[in-house]
Scaffold this active site. Structure first.
Site, mmCIF file in Angstrom:
data_model
loop_
_atom_site.group_PDB
_atom_site.id
_atom_site.type_symbol
_atom_site.label_atom_id
_atom_site.label_comp_id
_atom_site.label_asym_id
_atom_site.label_seq_id
_atom_site.Cartn_x
_atom_site.Cartn_y
_atom_site.Cartn_z
ATOM 1 N N CYS A 1 0.870 -1.186 0.000
ATOM 2 C CA CYS A 1 0.000 0.000 0.000
ATOM 3 C C CYS A 1 0.902 1.228 0.000
ATOM 4 O O CYS A 1 2.081 1.127 -0.354
ATOM 5 C CB CYS A 1 -0.983 -0.026 1.164
ATOM 6 S SG CYS A 1 -0.237 0.015 2.804
ATOM 7 N N ASN B 1 2.234 1.496 4.350
ATOM 8 C CA ASN B 1 2.533 0.234 5.045
ATOM 9 C C ASN B 1 2.211 0.314 6.545
ATOM 10 O O ASN B 1 2.884 -0.303 7.374
ATOM 11 C CB ASN B 1 3.991 -0.202 4.820
ATOM 12 C CG ASN B 1 4.299 -1.642 5.251
ATOM 13 O OD1 ASN B 1 5.416 -1.949 5.661
ATOM 14 N ND2 ASN B 1 3.324 -2.533 5.181
ATOM 15 N N CYS C 1 -1.495 0.735 7.320
ATOM 16 C CA CYS C 1 -2.934 0.432 7.415
ATOM 17 C C CYS C 1 -3.314 -0.798 6.592
ATOM 18 O O CYS C 1 -3.478 -1.898 7.129
ATOM 19 C CB CYS C 1 -3.778 1.630 6.982
ATOM 20 S SG CYS C 1 -3.558 3.097 8.015
ATOM 21 N N ARG C 2 -3.462 -0.631 5.277
ATOM 22 C CA ARG C 2 -4.032 -1.698 4.448
ATOM 23 C C ARG C 2 -3.132 -2.912 4.293
ATOM 24 O O ARG C 2 -3.584 -4.049 4.515
ATOM 25 C CB ARG C 2 -4.398 -1.135 3.059
ATOM 26 C CG ARG C 2 -5.545 -0.161 3.100
ATOM 27 C CD ARG C 2 -5.655 0.600 1.799
ATOM 28 N NE ARG C 2 -4.528 1.519 1.619
ATOM 29 C CZ ARG C 2 -4.331 2.295 0.579
ATOM 30 N NH1 ARG C 2 -5.188 2.248 -0.427
ATOM 31 N NH2 ARG C 2 -3.292 3.109 0.525
ATOM 32 N N SER C 3 -1.872 -2.714 3.890
ATOM 33 C CA SER C 3 -1.035 -3.897 3.630
ATOM 34 C C SER C 3 -0.666 -4.656 4.913
ATOM 35 O O SER C 3 -0.590 -5.895 4.866
ATOM 36 C CB SER C 3 0.201 -3.562 2.785
ATOM 37 O OG SER C 3 1.040 -2.626 3.405
ATOM 38 N N ASP D 1 -8.334 3.697 0.949
ATOM 39 C CA ASP D 1 -7.408 4.108 2.000
ATOM 40 C C ASP D 1 -8.203 4.571 3.225
ATOM 41 O O ASP D 1 -8.928 5.563 3.151
ATOM 42 C CB ASP D 1 -6.550 5.257 1.458
ATOM 43 C CG ASP D 1 -5.455 5.672 2.421
ATOM 44 O OD1 ASP D 1 -5.473 5.199 3.581
ATOM 45 O OD2 ASP D 1 -4.589 6.463 2.017
#
Ligand code: 4NP
Length: 153
Positions: free
Chosen positions: A11, A14, A16-18, A126
Site C-alpha cells: 500500500c 505500510n 494500514c491496508r497492507s 485508503d
C-alpha cells in the site's frame, strides 16, 4: 528458484491496508497448513520502522489476529525478484510498482481485489483519514482478496 509461493502486499504507507492484508493472509495460511511466505511494504517511506496504525491493530485484534509486531518498510528493487507475487491494494500503488519495477523482475504484479469476483478492478480504499468503520471495511476487503488469492496458489 524456490517452489514456495511468497506474497508481498503493498500500500502507500505500510501502516494500514497492507499490514492488515499480511495479518489476514498469514492467518488463512496457518489455517490451511500450507507453506507460503507473506510480508508487506509501502511505496512510500514516511512511516518506515513504525508499527501498524492503532486503528489497524485494533481492527485486526477484533478479528483475532495480532499485527502489533509488524514494522513498516519501503518496497525495494530486490523485492521484485525475491517474491513470487506482489499485490497492490489500489490502482495508484499498482501503477507506481509498474513504474519502479526493475527490468529483471520476476514477481507477478496484481491488484488485491482482482483476486475476488465481486470487487474485481476496484481499490481497497485508503482508511487513513477516516474512522473505525473504514478500517472494518478494509478488513473485509483484504480478507476477501487474501482468500481468493490463496485459493489460486
Ligand atoms: P496505507 O494508509 O497506505 O493503507 O498504510 C496510509 C497511511 C499513511 C498515509 C497514507 C496512507 N500518509 O499519507 O501518511
Amino acid at each position: 528458484m524456490s517452489d514456495t509461493p511468497s506474497i508481498l502486499f503493498i500500500c502507500l504507507g505500510n501502516i494500514c491496508r497492507s499490514p492488515m492484508a499480511e495479518g489476514a493472509m498469514r492467518a488463512l495460511i496457518e489455517a490451511s497448513g500450507r507453506k507460503i511466505l507473506v510480508d508487506s511494504a509501502g511505496t512510500g517511506s514516511w512511516h518506515t520502522g513504525e508499527p501498524p496504525d492503532r486503528r489497524a491493530q485494533v481492527t485486526a485484534r477484533n478479528h483475532g489476529i495480532d499485527i502489533s509486531d509488524q514494522r513498516a518498510r519501503q518496497v525495494t528493487p530486490e523485492d521484485f525478484r525475491s517474491f513470487t507475487h506482489i499485490v497492490a491494494m489500489d490502482r495508484n500503488n499498482l501503477s507506481e510498482l509498474r513504474r519502479i519495477r526493475p527490468t529483471n523482475a520476476t514477481a507477478g504484479l496484481s491488484l488485491m481485489l482482482d483476486h475476488t469476483t465481486a470487487q474485481a478492478g476496484l481499490d481497497v480504499a485508503d482508511p487513513y483519514y477516516g474512522g473505525a468503520k473504514g478500517f472494518e471495511a478494509t478488513w473485509g476487503d483484504v480478507a476477501e482478496g487474501s482468500a481468493g488469492l490463496l485459493a489460486k496458489l
